[in-house]
Design an enzyme around this catalytic site. Structure first.
Site, mmCIF file in Angstrom:
data_model
loop_
_atom_site.group_PDB
_atom_site.id
_atom_site.type_symbol
_atom_site.label_atom_id
_atom_site.label_comp_id
_atom_site.label_asym_id
_atom_site.label_seq_id
_atom_site.Cartn_x
_atom_site.Cartn_y
_atom_site.Cartn_z
ATOM 1 N N LYS A 114 -70.330 61.057 29.367
ATOM 2 C CA LYS A 114 -71.595 60.689 30.025
ATOM 3 C C LYS A 114 -71.440 59.419 30.870
ATOM 4 C CE LYS A 114 -74.046 64.154 28.469
ATOM 5 N NZ LYS A 114 -74.527 65.195 29.391
ATOM 6 N N ILE A 117 -84.014 63.497 23.071
ATOM 7 C CA ILE A 117 -85.026 64.474 23.471
ATOM 8 C C ILE A 117 -85.042 65.609 22.445
ATOM 9 C CG2 ILE A 117 -85.785 66.022 25.330
ATOM 10 C CD1 ILE A 117 -85.626 63.060 26.227
ATOM 11 N N ASP A 157 -75.770 79.935 32.411
ATOM 12 C CA ASP A 157 -75.521 79.502 31.022
ATOM 13 C C ASP A 157 -74.445 80.381 30.411
ATOM 14 O OD1 ASP A 157 -75.937 78.673 28.182
ATOM 15 O OD2 ASP A 157 -77.795 77.814 28.933
ATOM 16 N N ASN A 177 -76.732 70.425 34.128
ATOM 17 C CA ASN A 177 -77.305 70.008 32.844
ATOM 18 C C ASN A 177 -76.528 70.503 31.634
ATOM 19 O OD1 ASN A 177 -79.771 69.670 30.859
ATOM 20 N ND2 ASN A 177 -79.320 71.870 30.892
ATOM 21 N N THR A 223 -84.676 68.809 21.275
ATOM 22 C CA THR A 223 -84.124 70.103 21.727
ATOM 23 C C THR A 223 -83.244 70.685 20.605
ATOM 24 O OG1 THR A 223 -82.010 69.265 22.555
ATOM 25 C CG2 THR A 223 -83.886 69.157 24.084
ATOM 26 N N TYR A 283 -68.487 62.350 23.752
ATOM 27 C CA TYR A 283 -69.786 62.478 24.434
ATOM 28 C C TYR A 283 -70.068 61.238 25.288
ATOM 29 C CZ TYR A 283 -74.745 63.583 25.030
ATOM 30 O OH TYR A 283 -75.986 63.878 25.567
#
Ligand code: NAP
Length: 254
Positions: free
Chosen positions: A161, A190, A37, A90, A192, A157
């Site tokens: 994707k 989701i 990360d 991810n 997050t 985005y």
């Protein structure tokens, strides 16, 4: 639930949200995990959680837009644990909310650089390592429902994707006979920090609107994505490659 004992996994963006939960899930199933990360604090937190639970993990500071850094990430897995079995690519960013005609080109490029070029940078070295092993390996890329459909004011985005699904399918075709399977997950919304930063979970009206987009009328959890990623890595999915698996409460079924 399959056991990943003696396996080695890499998770990018493993310091937060879906990546953090998936790193912990890999470890719970017995894998040693390399947490990668740009967020050093978040990455250290993930490693601490895994070690506290009796698992094995290492952190490597990695900006996925840097192809040398993603090579070093794979080297850490091999130097520390001797191999690389599973890679969950991810790491991703949402980018600013703006229509195509208003979008700053540099900000648009940055989203594509992290979400699409970053995954290419990782896959290049991960697949190279997996092919060199007798046992092959499994790559899972984190796309999105927005890899299939558009969404206003999110063109960088959405484009990244969509591109990620093309990249996934192509690498799957190239590796049909190498023992390396390549798949993607396509999560719905989701819960997050990424959604929180966009104000989508904290504002009750925005949250209700987003929830209603899913036939199950709720947001997904990071654990639900982690479980899907681990299933794709497991031998139970041994004939699954080139797949874009929805984890979306029915979003794409409309
Ligand atoms: P998150 O909580 O923000 O986690 C993403 C992590 O990736 C953060 O730790 C972030 O660090 C890191 N990161 C950002 N740029 C990076 C780079 N260049 N190199 C390495 N790491 C980097 O987000 P999330 O919601 O878990 O999202 C994870 C993935 O799931 C993303 O690819 C996202 O597009 C995808 N996804 C999310 C949803 C959702 O609703 N949440 C739905 C579908 C797909 P910083 O925080 O320091 O930037």
């Amino acid at each position: 639930m399959g056991s990943f004992t003696d396996a080695v996994a890499v998770v990018t963006g493993g310091g937060s949200g879906i990546g953090q939960t998936t790193a912990v899930e890999f470890a719970d199933r017995g894998a040693s995990v390399v947490v990668a990360d740009v967020d050093v604090e978040g990455g250290a937190e993930t490693v601490e959680q895994i070690r506290d639970d009796g698992g094995d993990a290492e952190f490597v500071e990695t900006d996925v837009t840097d192809v040398d850094a993603t090579a070093a990430m794979v080297d850490v897995a091999v130097d520390t644990y001797g191999r690389l079995d599973y890679a969950f690519n991810n790491a991703g960013i949402g980018g600013p909310s703006a229509a195509v005609s208003d979008h700053d080109p540099d900000e648009w490029q940055q989203v594509v650089d992290v979400n699409l070029v970053g995954v290419f940078n990782c896959m290049k070295h991960e697949i190279d390592q997996m092919k060199a092993q007798d046992s092959g390996g499994v790559v899972v890329n984190n796309s999105s429902i927005l890899g299939h459909v558009g969404f206003t004011n999110s063109s960088g985005y959405v484009a990244s994707k969509h591109g990620l699904l093309g990249l996934t399918k192509t690498a799957a075709l190239e590796n049909g006979e190498t023992g390396v399977r390549v798949n993607a997950v396509c999560p719905g919304f989701i819960e997050t920090p990424l959604l929180e930063e966009a104000g989508l979970t904290t504002d009750p009206d925005a949250r209700e609107k987003i929830e209603k987009l899913h036939p199950m009328n709720r947001l997904g959890t990071p654990q639900e994505v982690a479980d899907a990623v681990c299933w794709l890595c497991d031998d139970e999915a041994s004939f699954v490659t080139g797949e874009a698996l929805g984890v979306d409460g029915g979003y794409l079924a409309r």
